[in-house]
Design a protein around this motif. Structure first.
Motif, short mmCIF file in Angstrom:
data_model
loop_
_atom_site.label_atom_id
_atom_site.label_comp_id
_atom_site.label_asym_id
_atom_site.label_seq_id
_atom_site.Cartn_x
_atom_site.Cartn_y
_atom_site.Cartn_z
N SER A 109 -35.64 50.71 -19.66
CA SER A 109 -34.81 50.36 -20.82
C SER A 109 -34.25 48.95 -20.67
CB SER A 109 -33.66 51.36 -20.98
OG SER A 109 -34.16 52.65 -21.26
N ALA A 110 -33.70 48.65 -19.49
CA ALA A 110 -33.13 47.32 -19.26
C ALA A 110 -34.22 46.26 -19.30
CB ALA A 110 -32.39 47.28 -17.93
N ALA B 112 -40.33 46.85 -27.08
CA ALA B 112 -40.04 48.28 -27.14
C ALA B 112 -40.29 48.92 -25.78
CB ALA B 112 -40.89 48.95 -28.21
N LYS B 113 -39.53 49.97 -25.46
CA LYS B 113 -39.72 50.67 -24.19
C LYS B 113 -41.16 51.17 -24.04
CE LYS B 113 -36.82 53.77 -22.90
NZ LYS B 113 -35.90 54.93 -22.93
N SER C 41 -34.85 49.59 -14.30
CA SER C 41 -34.84 50.45 -15.48
C SER C 41 -35.84 49.92 -16.49
CB SER C 41 -33.43 50.47 -16.10
OG SER C 41 -33.46 50.90 -17.43
N GLY D 265 -37.40 41.81 -24.65
CA GLY D 265 -37.42 41.86 -26.11
C GLY D 265 -38.57 42.69 -26.65
N SER E 242 -36.99 46.39 -21.03
CA SER E 242 -37.41 46.20 -22.41
C SER E 242 -36.44 45.30 -23.16
CB SER E 242 -37.54 47.55 -23.12
OG SER E 242 -36.27 48.16 -23.30
N ARG E 243 -35.14 45.45 -22.87
CA ARG E 243 -34.14 44.56 -23.51
C ARG E 243 -34.32 43.13 -23.02
NH1 ARG E 243 -30.87 49.16 -22.53
NH2 ARG E 243 -30.01 48.21 -20.64
N ARG E 244 -34.57 42.99 -21.73
CA ARG E 244 -34.76 41.65 -21.15
C ARG E 244 -35.98 40.96 -21.74
NH1 ARG E 244 -35.56 40.83 -14.60
NH2 ARG E 244 -36.77 38.90 -14.66
N ALA F 168 -34.83 45.00 -12.87
CA ALA F 168 -33.77 45.61 -13.68
C ALA F 168 -33.49 47.05 -13.28
CB ALA F 168 -34.14 45.55 -15.16
#
Length: 298
Positions: free
Chosen positions: A20-21, A29-30, A18, A27, A23-25, A16
């Motif tokens: 941040s990206a 927390a960063k 990143s 699910g 962590s979204r992928r 990703a």
């Protein structure tokens, strides 16, 4: 000891570009992703990711470790999927491509049995008589009639199918039944448009090739079968297209003392494919449905 969730975090971050990206992928927390990545680096004794306020990049160690980490995740996914297959719990999408005629006559009915065994798999089937690139065409697997000479693919054999010379009884009564290659070449042929139009037969010295005079060129085997049954000429067709028409008497097989070039049916899919367990389960199911020898050869 190296933890699996650290490998998952590292691969997600690397792919990703990143945290941040990633962590979204995942699910998560960063802070959780960052801690798992840091713990993996401490375990390995190497920095894998170079962090800065503007961008994130892999170190030399990270670039070296990434393909191994991705391989570990694929192996784990495959192992999990194989265990799920044994208990009938495979799930997920499966996008397939197959030739039109074979799909209608044989693949459609066989898929019903497969989906009863694996109700959580979602099959999308597209029928196409043109060439479909299994490695880059967006399909999980492609059913092919003939050799698969592509090093990017794994090919699983499903069944054999001879090619048979056939014509209607009315055509043979009107024109005569050929008994040799020389006589056959004088007849009108119903030809498959996606091939060269040559008919190949095995002889003691190799392959003999003839080129019949075309009565019809078409890119669909069912249309070829029906044209032969209508008395338009002779067709060279896979046995899976004509076994019912031969049994009913709508077509007659022509024996010239030589066997035409046959072919096998394969299920081809890209190497290291995430749906490999589903594809293997499909291949096993299709082989059971078709039989050995397949029912169209009996």
């Amino acid at each position: 000891m190296m933890k699996f969730d650290g490998i998952v975090a590292f691969v997600a971050v690397a792919e990703a570009d990143s945290i941040s990206a990633a962590s979204r992928r995942l699910g998560l927390a960063k802070s959780v992703v960052s801690e798992r990545l840091a713990e993996l680096e401490r375990t390995l004794g190497a920095t894998l990711v170079q962090r800065s306020t503007r961008r994130l990049s892999l170190t030399n160690s990270g670039q070296t470790f990434l393909p191994r980490a991705q391989s570990i995740l694929r192996e784990a996914e495959e192992a999990t999927a194989e265990l799920a297959a044994r208990s009938g719990r495979l799930s997920g999408p499966l996008r397939l491509s197959a030739p039109v005629g074979f799909g209608i006559l044989h693949l459609g009915p066989a898929l019903s049995s497969f989906l009863r065994d694996y109700p959580e798999i979602e099959v999308s089937l597209e029928l196409d008589d043109g060439f479909v690139d299994a490695a880059s065409g967006g399909f999980d697997a492609v059913l092919r009639h003939g050799a698969v000479g592509d090093g990017r693919l794994i090919a699983r054999r499903l069944a054999r199918s001879r090619r048979l010379l056939v014509a209607s009884p009315e055509y043979l009564e009107r024109v005569g039944t050929p008994e040799s290659l020389a006589q056959l070449e004088r007849h009108r042929g119903i030809l498959y448009a996606n091939r060269s139009g040559d008919w190949r037969f095995a002889t003691a010295t190799g392959w003999s090739v003839i080129r019949p005079k075309p009565a019809l060129r078409v890119n669909n085997g069912l249309v070829m079968r029906d044209a032969a049954a209508a008395g338009l000429g002779i067709a060279l067709l896979p046995s899976f297209f004509v076994h019912d028409a031969l049994a009913s008497g709508a077509l007659k097989e022509i024996d010239i003392g030589l066997e035409a070039e046959g072919a096998e049916l394969f299920l081809a899919y890209p190497k290291d494919h995430g749906a490999a367990a589903r594809i293997r389960a499909l291949g096993d199911s299709l082989r059971r449905s078709f039989g050995d020898p397949p029912y169209w050869e009996r």
